[in-house]
Design an enzyme around this catalytic site. Structure first.
Site, PDB file in Angstrom:
ATOM      1  N   ASN A 170       0.860  -1.194   0.000  1.00 22.42           N
ATOM      2  CA  ASN A 170       0.000   0.000   0.000  1.00 22.42           C
ATOM      3  C   ASN A 170       0.890   1.235   0.000  1.00 22.42           C
ATOM      4  OD1 ASN A 170      -1.862   2.001   0.417  1.00 22.42           O
ATOM      5  ND2 ASN A 170      -2.327   1.437   2.538  1.00 22.42           N
ATOM      6  N   TRP A 171       1.001   1.858  -1.169  1.00 25.25           N
ATOM      7  CA  TRP A 171       1.920   3.003  -1.294  1.00 25.25           C
ATOM      8  C   TRP A 171       1.325   4.280  -0.692  1.00 25.25           C
ATOM      9  CZ3 TRP A 171       4.090   2.549  -7.029  1.00 25.25           C
ATOM     10  CH2 TRP A 171       4.794   1.345  -7.151  1.00 25.25           C
ATOM     11  N   LYS A 172       0.067   4.232  -0.321  1.00 27.57           N
ATOM     12  CA  LYS A 172      -0.621   5.412   0.255  1.00 27.57           C
ATOM     13  C   LYS A 172      -0.439   6.614  -0.675  1.00 27.57           C
ATOM     14  CE  LYS A 172       0.230   3.384   4.719  1.00 27.57           C
ATOM     15  NZ  LYS A 172       0.003   3.457   6.139  1.00 27.57           N
ATOM     16  N   HIS A 179      -9.607   0.659   4.771  1.00 31.74           N
ATOM     17  CA  HIS A 179      -8.321   0.921   5.438  1.00 31.74           C
ATOM     18  C   HIS A 179      -8.543   1.890   6.603  1.00 31.74           C
ATOM     19  CE1 HIS A 179      -4.244   2.276   6.179  1.00 31.74           C
ATOM     20  NE2 HIS A 179      -3.851   1.166   5.585  1.00 31.74           N
ATOM     21  N   GLU A 220      -6.933   4.338   7.672  1.00 28.47           N
ATOM     22  CA  GLU A 220      -6.721   5.765   7.404  1.00 28.47           C
ATOM     23  C   GLU A 220      -7.961   6.379   6.764  1.00 28.47           C
ATOM     24  OE1 GLU A 220      -2.963   5.351   5.393  1.00 28.47           O
ATOM     25  OE2 GLU A 220      -2.040   4.813   7.307  1.00 28.47           O
ATOM     26  N   GLU A 263      -5.514  -5.258  10.758  1.00 27.28           N
ATOM     27  CA  GLU A 263      -4.555  -4.159  10.914  1.00 27.28           C
ATOM     28  C   GLU A 263      -4.898  -3.351  12.160  1.00 27.28           C
ATOM     29  OE1 GLU A 263      -2.561  -3.054   7.020  1.00 27.28           O
ATOM     30  OE2 GLU A 263      -4.419  -1.933   7.050  1.00 27.28           O
ATOM     31  N   GLY A 308       2.014   2.339  10.688  1.00 30.52           N
ATOM     32  CA  GLY A 308       2.940   3.457  10.517  1.00 30.52           C
ATOM     33  C   GLY A 308       3.618   3.916  11.795  1.00 30.52           C
ATOM     34  N   SER A 354       3.136  -2.028  10.495  1.00 31.33           N
ATOM     35  CA  SER A 354       4.587  -1.978  10.746  1.00 31.33           C
ATOM     36  C   SER A 354       5.284  -3.314  10.495  1.00 31.33           C
ATOM     37  CB  SER A 354       4.875  -1.482  12.166  1.00 31.33           C
ATOM     38  OG  SER A 354       4.389  -0.155  12.323  1.00 31.33           O
ATOM     39  N   GLY A 389       2.666  -1.140   4.380  1.00 36.57           N
ATOM     40  CA  GLY A 389       2.624   0.277   4.014  1.00 36.57           C
ATOM     41  C   GLY A 389       4.035   0.808   3.817  1.00 36.57           C
ATOM     42  N   GLY A 390       4.589   1.397   4.881  1.00 36.97           N
ATOM     43  CA  GLY A 390       5.896   2.061   4.797  1.00 36.97           C
ATOM     44  C   GLY A 390       6.965   1.221   4.118  1.00 36.97           C
TER      45      GLY A 390
HETATM   46  C1  PEP Z   1      -0.951  -0.082   5.884  1.00 36.25           C
HETATM   47  O1  PEP Z   1      -0.980   1.037   5.413  1.00 36.25           O
HETATM   48  O2  PEP Z   1      -1.851  -0.892   5.601  1.00 36.25           O
HETATM   49  C2  PEP Z   1       0.154  -0.443   6.777  1.00 36.25           C
HETATM   50  C3  PEP Z   1       0.146  -1.637   7.318  1.00 36.25           C
HETATM   51  O3  PEP Z   1       1.110   0.501   6.976  1.00 36.25           O
HETATM   52  P1  PEP Z   1       2.538   0.281   7.703  1.00 36.25           P
HETATM   53  O4  PEP Z   1       3.124  -0.987   7.155  1.00 36.25           O
HETATM   54  O5  PEP Z   1       3.331   1.480   7.346  1.00 36.25           O
HETATM   55  O6  PEP Z   1       2.259   0.161   9.163  1.00 36.25           O
END
Ligand code: PEP
Length: 255
Positions: A11-13, A98, A100, A170, A176, A216, A237-238
């Protein structure tokens, strides 16, 4: 690791630009050549780069996904992007629900359910995200929150329609932040989610659904998570923004 087919989503957000999106996608497909069919790997770039990234990964085993989808089919919905538009530019998957969007943008459980139904009806595969906030975990409500989010999202959907769904557990407080639940806590949440599916449908269906962990996930902790037979992969994500990290995670999961 489970017996189910592994799933990994990147997930590049709201990150990358024209050049870096292509570069990242190229690096990912080059690094996954030896893992062609060991699982589903899906890249979810921002909307403006979907077509571009889709063309970059076209003849690779990596699939294209969106980060969100409209609950509406078409029409006067300024700023929205429909499932058929996503399919039209080559996306095969979309994220729905998600955190966010749930917590940052106020999406309700009911709206998440409408998006899920629309995406599946249109032929998109879906990663349905659920998870508790820090406050909810602290007050012992993790399972209750996941149950509520799933029950509302899945209302009215038959198991046959859900073949194309992966669930991402999640925990909101892990996204994040660099924080992660213990393996035992993550596993307990996955088991509780699977038991919700068993109570809504049946055990056979519940056992077939892929449930991945997100929050994370990094090259340094992925092995621990996927040592559990309950955890079928990851939503990243990150760490999906650095090809080297994303590839290290993929290789561990697809090994
Ligand atoms: C996500 O955006 O779904 C996610 C898991 O982010 P991160 O890996 O940065 O925690």
């Amino acid at each position: 690791m489970s017996q189910r087919r592994p799933f990994i989503g990147g997930n590049w957000k709201m990150n990358t630009d024209h050049a870096s999106a292509v570069e990242l996608a190229e690096q990912v497909i080059a690094g996954l050549q030896d893992h062609a069919d060991s699982g589903d790997v899906v890249l979810c770039p921002p909307y403006p780069y979907l077509d571009l990234v889709g063309r970059t990964i076209l003849s690779s085993p990596v699939a294209l996904g969106a980060q969100d989808v409209s609950p509406e089919a078409s029409g006067a919905f300024t700023g929205e992007v429909s499932a058929s538009m996503l399919l039209d530019v080559g996306a095969r998957w979309t994220l729905v629900g998600h955190s966010e969007r749930r917590h940052g943008l106020g999406e309700s459980d009911a709206l998440v359910g409408r998006k899920l139904a629309r995406a599946l009806q249109s032929g998109l595969k879906v990663v349905l995200c659920c998870g508790e906030t820090q406050e909810e975990r602290a007050s012992g409500k993790t399972d209750e929150v996941n149950r509520r989010q799933l029950e509302i999202a899945l209302e009215g959907l038959e198991p046959a329609a859900l073949d194309a769904m992966v669930i991402a557990y999640e925990p909101v407080w892990a996204i994040g932040t660099g924080l992660t639940p213990s393996l035992e806590d993550a596993e307990a949440a996955h088991l509780a989610i699977r038991s919700v599916l068993g109570s809504l449908y049946d055990d056979q269906f519940a056992a077939s659904v892929r449930i991945v962990y997100g929050g994370s996930m990094k090259p340094t902790n992925v092995a621990q998570f996927i040592s559990s037979p309950e955890i079928d992969g990851g939503l990243i994500g990150g760490a999906s923004l650095k090809a080297e990290d994303f590839l290290a995670i993929c290789r561990e999961i697809l090994a």
